[in-house]
Design a protein around this motif. Structure first.
Motif, PDB file in Angstrom:
ATOM      1  N   TYR A   1      25.819 110.558  88.928  1.00 50.02           N
ATOM      2  CA  TYR A   1      25.568 109.130  89.071  1.00 50.02           C
ATOM      3  C   TYR A   1      26.596 108.502  90.019  1.00 50.02           C
ATOM      4  O   TYR A   1      27.789 108.818  89.966  1.00 50.02           O
ATOM      5  N   GLY A   2      26.125 107.581  90.868  1.00 54.76           N
ATOM      6  CA  GLY A   2      27.030 106.785  91.683  1.00 54.76           C
ATOM      7  C   GLY A   2      27.994 107.637  92.499  1.00 54.76           C
ATOM      8  O   GLY A   2      27.587 108.594  93.163  1.00 54.76           O
TER       9      GLY A   2
ATOM     10  N   ASN B   1      30.416 109.413  91.185  1.00 60.24           N
ATOM     11  CA  ASN B   1      31.091 110.352  90.271  1.00 60.24           C
ATOM     12  C   ASN B   1      31.338 111.712  90.916  1.00 60.24           C
ATOM     13  O   ASN B   1      32.388 112.326  90.707  1.00 60.24           O
TER      14      ASN B   1
ATOM     15  N   ASN C   1      27.444 108.839  78.682  1.00 59.50           N
ATOM     16  CA  ASN C   1      27.116 107.624  77.922  1.00 59.50           C
ATOM     17  C   ASN C   1      26.067 107.875  76.840  1.00 59.50           C
ATOM     18  O   ASN C   1      24.896 108.084  77.130  1.00 59.50           O
TER      19      ASN C   1
ATOM     20  N   TYR D   1      34.359 101.363  80.016  1.00 56.63           N
ATOM     21  CA  TYR D   1      33.955 100.240  80.853  1.00 56.63           C
ATOM     22  C   TYR D   1      35.131  99.309  81.157  1.00 56.63           C
ATOM     23  O   TYR D   1      35.199  98.715  82.232  1.00 56.63           O
TER      24      TYR D   1
ATOM     25  N   ASN E   1      28.858 108.551  83.247  1.00 67.79           N
ATOM     26  CA  ASN E   1      27.621 109.148  83.734  1.00 67.79           C
ATOM     27  C   ASN E   1      26.562 109.057  82.656  1.00 67.79           C
ATOM     28  O   ASN E   1      26.858 109.272  81.473  1.00 67.79           O
ATOM     29  N   PRO E   2      25.308 108.730  82.998  1.00 69.36           N
ATOM     30  CA  PRO E   2      24.245 108.801  81.988  1.00 69.36           C
ATOM     31  C   PRO E   2      24.076 110.242  81.508  1.00 69.36           C
ATOM     32  O   PRO E   2      24.490 111.194  82.180  1.00 69.36           O
TER      33      PRO E   2
ATOM     34  N   ARG F   1      19.396 101.426  78.409  1.00 71.36           N
ATOM     35  CA  ARG F   1      20.503 100.484  78.427  1.00 71.36           C
ATOM     36  C   ARG F   1      20.652  99.794  77.079  1.00 71.36           C
ATOM     37  O   ARG F   1      19.672  99.363  76.473  1.00 71.36           O
TER      38      ARG F   1
ATOM     39  N   ASP G   1      26.712  97.168  78.946  1.00 75.56           N
ATOM     40  CA  ASP G   1      26.294  98.512  79.347  1.00 75.56           C
ATOM     41  C   ASP G   1      25.743  98.460  80.772  1.00 75.56           C
ATOM     42  O   ASP G   1      24.780  97.747  81.054  1.00 75.56           O
ATOM     43  N   THR G   2      26.351  99.217  81.680  1.00 76.85           N
ATOM     44  CA  THR G   2      25.944  99.163  83.086  1.00 76.85           C
ATOM     45  C   THR G   2      25.563 100.522  83.672  1.00 76.85           C
ATOM     46  O   THR G   2      25.006 100.575  84.773  1.00 76.85           O
ATOM     47  N   VAL G   3      25.851 101.614  82.996  1.00 79.15           N
ATOM     48  CA  VAL G   3      25.544 102.957  83.506  1.00 79.15           C
ATOM     49  C   VAL G   3      24.599 103.620  82.512  1.00 79.15           C
ATOM     50  O   VAL G   3      25.006 103.990  81.417  1.00 79.15           O
TER      51      VAL G   3
END
Length: 432
Positions: free
Chosen positions: A50-51, A53, A364, A375, A385-386, A394, A429-431
């Motif tokens: 993710y992102g 990472n 997460n 966070y 990471n999800p 979410r 919660d953002t990820v």
């Protein structure tokens, strides 16, 4: 299942400008780094993160790996992973318990007294288990929990383990330190009393084969009900572990599942039994498991109050990885005697994640204290990471960091505090 890892060639003296200033690195048994001036191969992580990472993890490998000319003292940096739902999807302890129940491998306790299986088991739970299981087998003999006549016993065992309550709703455990043990987790190895480590590894291997072969989403029959019947390794975590090892990291597993069970599964990511720290039974002279557990730090063997759980994980890592003995193992160590990297998914992993000096990876699963700290990211060393398979949706409400996100030793909820004691505000919660 692991994506192939590519590599890049770097001269050992190059890349200094790209490296951040090296933090203190955890010391472990020394290993030879690349010779000064010689070519050195640094593993490159596969995609699927993710992102940014992947970039953050690659930076960790570049900075602390054997090819870095700035790695302090040329010592091997330590990385520690939780296991269940961090390296694999689902729980290998659960998978093993369900296999034990389906195959009738849990023994009737001494004198039919279930209170002997856990010092934290309540009288209500001991009675419920005796009522459900008492007439099925003599003390010490396996219970026929995989047969129709043993279904009620299987159901009661599964309820106590899975919900910490009896089927009638009575609390199953009482009187434990919520920062050093979880009695339901501890109960699984305690239920393995009478078997040897070799026999338990065989049971775990059979459960592993079944759960890896079962399609994603499979439910299996356990007693009169059903339970999760599949497990998968995360490709990304397999690749990360292999890359860290290739880069010269000393990689360990710390899990709140039984020691021999995790040993069996860890082989699938190239980690040997000597680098696995799970819940460990005491044994008889003949090598059979008792219903008591090995201790750590100031906790003696048989006290059953310090498993690989929250602060207990810190103790066991300090003891087994860094050789810290006695009560000192329960304390945060100087940076040079701590892991540089840690990965986890649950509040059970909080302490050893916080101890990591360079980077902390969180998978997460919507766990309050863990996500509050991740966070908040007060020191910039947390990445989230999800879940890699079937990620959670979410969380629609903020994490209750400022009120009830923390669980104290006696089970009392309270605010989550930073190292300077300031309260972490509620987090969104953002990820996911």
């Amino acid at each position: 299942m692991t994506r192939s890892t590519t590599a890049r060639r770097l001269p050992a003296a190059a890349g200094a400008a790209a490296l951040a200033a090296a933090a203190l690195v955890a010391t472990a048994p020394a290993a030879q780094a690349a010779r000064p001036g010689a070519p050195c191969t640094t593993p490159e992580l596969a995609t699927g993160w993710y992102g940014d990472n992947q970039a953050r993890l690659q930076q960790l490998i570049d900075q602390y790996g054997a090819c870095s000319p700035y790695r302090p003292a040329r010592t091997r940096p330590v990385a520690v992973f939780d296991w269940d739902n961090t390296v694999v999807k689902n729980d290998v302890g659960d998978a093993t318990l369900y296999w034990l129940l389906r195959n009738g491998k849990i023994r009737q306790p001494a004198a039919g007294d279930w209170s002997t299986t856990s010092r934290h088991l309540t009288p209500d739970a001991a009675r419920a288990l005796a009522d459900a299981c008492g007439a099925l087998a003599a003390p010490g003999a396996p219970l026929p929990t995989g047969t129709p006549e043993g279904a009620g016993c299987a159901d009661e065992l599964a309820a106590v383990y899975g919900t910490s309550a009896t089927r009638a709703g009575a609390a199953a455990f009482a009187g434990w330190d919520h920062r050093t043990t979880e009695p339901a987790y501890a109960w699984l190895p305690q239920l393995m009393q009478g078997w040897t480590a070799r026999e338990v590894r065989a049971f775990a291997a059979a459960a592993r084969a079944e759960n890896l072969a079962a399609p994603v989403g499979t439910r299996q029959q356990v007693g009169s009900g059903t339970a999760t019947g599949w497990v998968r390794y995360y490709d990304q975590q397999q690749d990360l572990i292999r890359s860290l090892q290739q880069a010269g990291f000393d990689v360990w597993i710390s899990s709140a599942s039984p020691q021999p069970v995790v040993e069996v599964w860890a082989k699938g990511v190239g980690i040997g039994p000597d680098h696995v720290i799970g819940i460990r039974n005491t044994t008889t002279r003949g090598g059979r498991f008792t219903s008591h557990l090995q201790g750590c730090g100031s906790v003696e063997d048989g006290a059953d109050t310090m498993i690989t759980y929250i602060d207990g994980k810190r103790c066991w890592i300090n003891q087994e990885v860094f050789g810290v003995r006695g009560a000192a193992a329960e304390k945060v160590q100087p940076p040079a005697r701590r892991q540089v990297f840690a990965a986890g998914d649950s509040d059970t992993d909080i302490s050893f994640l916080r101890d990591a000096t360079a980077l902390r990876l969180v998978v997460n699963r919507n766990k309050n204290e863990l996500m509050c700290r991740a966070y908040d990211n007060s020191d910039g060393k947390w990445i989230v990471n999800p879940m890699f398979i079937e990620p959670k949706k979410r969380k629609t409400t903020p994490y209750p960091c400022a009120s009830t996100g923390y669980t104290d030793h006696d089970g009392t909820p309270g605010p989550v505090r930073r190292g300077d004691t300031s309260v972490i505000p509620d987090q969104t919660d953002t990820v996911f």
